[in-house]
Design an enzyme around this catalytic site. Structure first.
Site, short mmCIF file in Angstrom:
data_model
loop_
_atom_site.label_atom_id
_atom_site.label_comp_id
_atom_site.label_asym_id
_atom_site.label_seq_id
_atom_site.Cartn_x
_atom_site.Cartn_y
_atom_site.Cartn_z
N LEU A 41 -45.44 9.51 -12.16
CA LEU A 41 -44.02 9.11 -11.91
C LEU A 41 -43.11 9.02 -10.73
CD1 LEU A 41 -41.32 10.94 -14.17
CD2 LEU A 41 -41.08 10.83 -11.13
N GLY A 44 -37.34 5.64 -7.57
CA GLY A 44 -37.00 4.49 -7.01
C GLY A 44 -38.18 3.54 -6.83
N SER A 46 -37.58 0.44 -8.66
CA SER A 46 -37.56 -0.74 -9.82
C SER A 46 -37.30 -1.95 -8.77
CB SER A 46 -36.51 -0.27 -10.33
OG SER A 46 -34.71 0.23 -9.35
N ARG A 69 -31.49 3.67 -11.14
CA ARG A 69 -30.31 4.08 -11.74
C ARG A 69 -30.38 2.43 -13.03
NH1 ARG A 69 -26.34 4.96 -7.27
NH2 ARG A 69 -28.54 3.18 -6.45
N ASN A 70 -30.12 0.89 -12.45
CA ASN A 70 -29.84 0.09 -12.75
C ASN A 70 -30.98 -0.71 -14.00
OD1 ASN A 70 -29.96 -2.57 -13.08
ND2 ASN A 70 -27.92 -2.56 -12.24
N ASP A 99 -29.44 8.61 -12.40
CA ASP A 99 -28.73 8.99 -11.09
C ASP A 99 -29.06 10.47 -10.60
OD1 ASP A 99 -28.16 9.12 -8.21
OD2 ASP A 99 -25.83 8.55 -9.42
N TYR A 203 -28.93 9.67 8.46
CA TYR A 203 -30.47 9.28 7.65
C TYR A 203 -31.50 10.25 7.90
CZ TYR A 203 -34.55 6.03 5.85
OH TYR A 203 -34.91 5.68 5.83
N LYS A 207 -33.99 12.71 6.40
CA LYS A 207 -35.48 12.27 5.92
C LYS A 207 -36.92 13.87 7.19
CE LYS A 207 -35.68 8.63 3.41
NZ LYS A 207 -36.21 8.69 2.42
N1 LIG Z 1 -36.68 -0.16 3.46
C1 LIG Z 1 -37.05 0.62 5.57
O1 LIG Z 1 -37.13 -0.04 5.76
C2 LIG Z 1 -37.13 2.21 4.71
C3 LIG Z 1 -37.28 2.70 3.20
N2 LIG Z 1 -37.90 3.99 3.71
C4 LIG Z 1 -37.61 5.18 2.52
O2 LIG Z 1 -39.14 4.10 1.27
C5 LIG Z 1 -37.77 4.46 0.50
C6 LIG Z 1 -37.82 3.69 -0.52
O3 LIG Z 1 -37.18 2.46 0.00
P1 LIG Z 1 -36.79 0.66 0.32
O4 LIG Z 1 -37.76 0.12 -1.18
O5 LIG Z 1 -36.65 0.01 1.24
O6 LIG Z 1 -35.27 0.75 -1.30
P2 LIG Z 1 -34.69 -0.06 -1.84
O7 LIG Z 1 -33.05 0.45 -1.48
O8 LIG Z 1 -35.41 -1.44 -1.56
O9 LIG Z 1 -34.75 0.69 -3.63
C7 LIG Z 1 -34.67 1.47 -3.31
C8 LIG Z 1 -35.30 2.39 -4.81
O10 LIG Z 1 -34.11 3.58 -5.27
C9 LIG Z 1 -33.04 3.93 -6.46
N3 LIG Z 1 -32.28 4.32 -6.31
C10 LIG Z 1 -31.50 4.30 -5.16
N4 LIG Z 1 -30.10 5.45 -5.22
C11 LIG Z 1 -30.87 5.46 -6.60
C12 LIG Z 1 -30.34 7.45 -7.20
N5 LIG Z 1 -29.39 7.76 -6.85
N6 LIG Z 1 -31.04 7.95 -8.75
C13 LIG Z 1 -31.80 6.58 -8.46
N7 LIG Z 1 -32.51 5.71 -7.56
C14 LIG Z 1 -32.01 5.45 -6.34
C15 LIG Z 1 -32.76 2.17 -6.59
O11 LIG Z 1 -31.98 1.71 -7.63
P3 LIG Z 1 -31.40 1.55 -8.53
O12 LIG Z 1 -30.36 1.36 -6.85
O13 LIG Z 1 -31.06 1.34 -9.55
O14 LIG Z 1 -31.02 2.86 -8.48
C16 LIG Z 1 -34.16 1.36 -5.91
O15 LIG Z 1 -35.43 1.05 -6.93
C17 LIG Z 1 -36.55 5.24 0.47
O16 LIG Z 1 -36.76 6.48 0.62
C18 LIG Z 1 -36.14 4.71 2.41
O17 LIG Z 1 -35.26 5.86 2.53
C19 LIG Z 1 -38.49 5.06 4.83
C20 LIG Z 1 -38.48 3.93 5.74
C21 LIG Z 1 -38.53 2.68 5.98
C1 LIG Z 2 -44.71 6.02 21.95
C2 LIG Z 2 -43.61 6.05 20.84
C3 LIG Z 2 -42.74 4.72 21.25
C4 LIG Z 2 -41.10 4.72 20.35
C5 LIG Z 2 -40.57 4.27 20.04
C6 LIG Z 2 -39.48 3.73 19.41
C7 LIG Z 2 -38.42 3.47 19.51
C8 LIG Z 2 -37.70 2.84 18.22
C9 LIG Z 2 -38.34 2.67 16.66
C10 LIG Z 2 -37.09 2.88 15.83
C11 LIG Z 2 -38.04 2.81 13.80
C12 LIG Z 2 -37.18 2.46 12.68
C13 LIG Z 2 -37.46 2.22 12.02
C14 LIG Z 2 -36.40 2.80 11.00
C15 LIG Z 2 -37.49 2.62 9.07
C16 LIG Z 2 -36.10 3.49 8.42
O1 LIG Z 2 -36.13 5.09 8.17
C17 LIG Z 2 -35.06 2.20 8.49
N1 LIG Z 2 -34.76 1.37 8.34
C18 LIG Z 2 -34.24 3.46 7.01
O2 LIG Z 2 -33.29 3.32 7.21
#
Ligand SMILES: NC(=O)C1=CN([C@@H]2O[C@H](COP(=O)(O)OP(=O)(O)OC[C@H]3O[C@@H](n4cnc5c(N)ncnc54)[C@H](OP(=O)(O)O)[C@@H]3O)[C@@H](O)[C@H]2O)C=CC1
Ligand SMILES: CCCCCCCCCCCCCCCC(=O)[C@@H](N)CO
Length: 350
Positions: A41, A44, A46, A69-70, A99, A203, A207
């Protein structure tokens, strides 16, 4: 008599061996995250990383339930996931629209998934639902500070609570065969849980809290079945090129973009493959690229390390690196402030 350099050679060889041997042993240790024939399972899933993970696991033989959700996006994603299946006649696919930031949504999702799965709970639950609202902190509406926690922390926490109560119920534990593979709970945190930058005040705490829950559960799960009933993992990706990333960039301050420029952007597929590979190695705290591993190395404290020796040696080097890096990063932010001030709040200094 050995010359001084010979001692060094021996020391280096021993240290090198201690690092290489566990790596080779890990290579032959077998898959610690087997999904073939299992039900997974994913919240997130989709779009973005979640969908890429679902497709990858389907190609390895898993039956998949995705939650978001969507409904339109869920339907489209499920078709793509089905098309990646290893054996479409044996695997099953379903979506649940809800949600997850709503209290108790997780309980209903787990009940629905169990009913669909003929009375069996999913073998693996991977929480990926999340979102990011980067902005200067004092400009961030307090409602956003709360809703970020709702979707990134509470949704995963409630999902974990619901599924662990299934996996670890007295009846489930009594039925559990000795030697059967563990269940897996996977959280998706971020490298920002190790080191947070300007603009991520809404944020990063969500995390970091999730990672802290992971640390706690990694220890607490030792209580059940000698630690073999269920395992928890925390995946901490860096930047991923997803629709979510495009959305967050709409509110992201310029200085935040400048600092995270150092982070190599991964495609959802690359990040999914890299995270799954590390899960198969049996790691607890997982990063998906080299910058993530540098950032993680300064956060280990008492957390479970993968290659213990390699990780420990790395902490020595990165602690020296940070002396310079911190000055550099803070300096960039200070300079940005002197040049631009805070938009709309302070008059620009001439
Ligand atoms: N992109 C990045 O740079 C990074 C992302 N992450 C984390 O990785 C994960 C995935 O990120 P990413 O692929 O970019 O996300 P996306 O925004 O591309 O996708 C998010 C997914 O979560 C679902 N979702 C969001 N809100 C809800 C809710 N309230 N209830 C149920 N489902 C929900 C969305 O569908 P719907 O909107 O239809 O509900 C969608 O399927 C996240 O937890 C993010 O914080 C971590 C590090 C970096
Ligand atoms: C020796 C270590 C060197 C470290 C240098 C650090 C420089 C900063 C890097 C910040 C990276 C942020 C990624 C965010 C990913 C994320 O979770 C978001 N995109 C989601 O919103």
């Amino acid at each position: 008599m050995f010359e001084a350099y010979s001692y060094w050679t021996i020391a280096c060889l021993v240290l090198g061996g201690l690092i290489i041997i566990p790596t080779i042993m890990g290579f032959f240790a077998g898959n610690k995250f087997e999904v073939d024939g299992k039900t997974v399972l994913l919240t997130g899933a989709s779009e973005g990383m979640g969908k890429a993970v679902a497709k990858e696991l389907a190609s390895k033989g898993a039956s998949i339930v995705i939650v978001a959700r969507n409904v339109g996006k869920l339907e489209e994603a499920l078709e793509e996931i089905k098309a990646s299946a290893k054996d479409p006649s044996a695997q099953r696919f379903q979506y649940i629209s809800t949600d997850l930031s709503e209290p108790s949504a997780a309980l209903l999702v787990i009940a629905e998934a169990i009913a669909w799965n003929k009375g069996n709970s999913p073998d693996i639950v991977w929480c990926l639902a999340g979102s990011s609202y980067p902005a200067f902190w004092i400009d961030t509406p307090v409602s956003k500070l709360r809703s970020q926690m709702d979707v990134n922390y509470w949704a995963a926490t409630e999902m974990a609570h619901a599924i662990l109560n299934e996996w670890l119920s007295p009846s489930a534990l009594a039925e559990r065969m000795v030697g059967s593979p563990p269940k897996h709970l996977v959280f998706t945190s971020s490298v920002l849980a190790f080191y947070s930058t300007v603009g991520y005040g809404a944020y990063s705490p969500t995390k970091a809290a999730l990672r802290s829950l992971g640390d706690t559960l990694a220890q607490e799960l030792q209580i059940y079945g000698g630690g073999e009933a269920a395992k928890v993992h925390v995946v901490c990706p860096g930047t991923i090129a997803t629709a979510g990333f495009e959305r967050e960039n709409l509110t992201k301050p310029e200085i935040t973009k400048q600092l995270e420029d150092a982070d190599p952007i991964g495609s959802p597929e690359e990040v999914a493959v890299s995270a799954i590979k590390r899960l198969e190695n049996g790691e607890y705290l997982i990063v998906c690229n080299w910058l993530g591993s540098l950032m993680r190395s300064q956060s280990w404290s008492g957390m479970r390390r993968g290659n213990w020796l390699l990780e420990t040696v790395m902490t020595w080097f990165t602690s020296l690196l940070w002396i310079f890096l911190q000055r550099d990063l803070d300096g960039k932010v200070r300079k940005y402030g002197i040049k631009n001030g805070h938009p709309g709040t302070y008059p620009k200094k001439q």
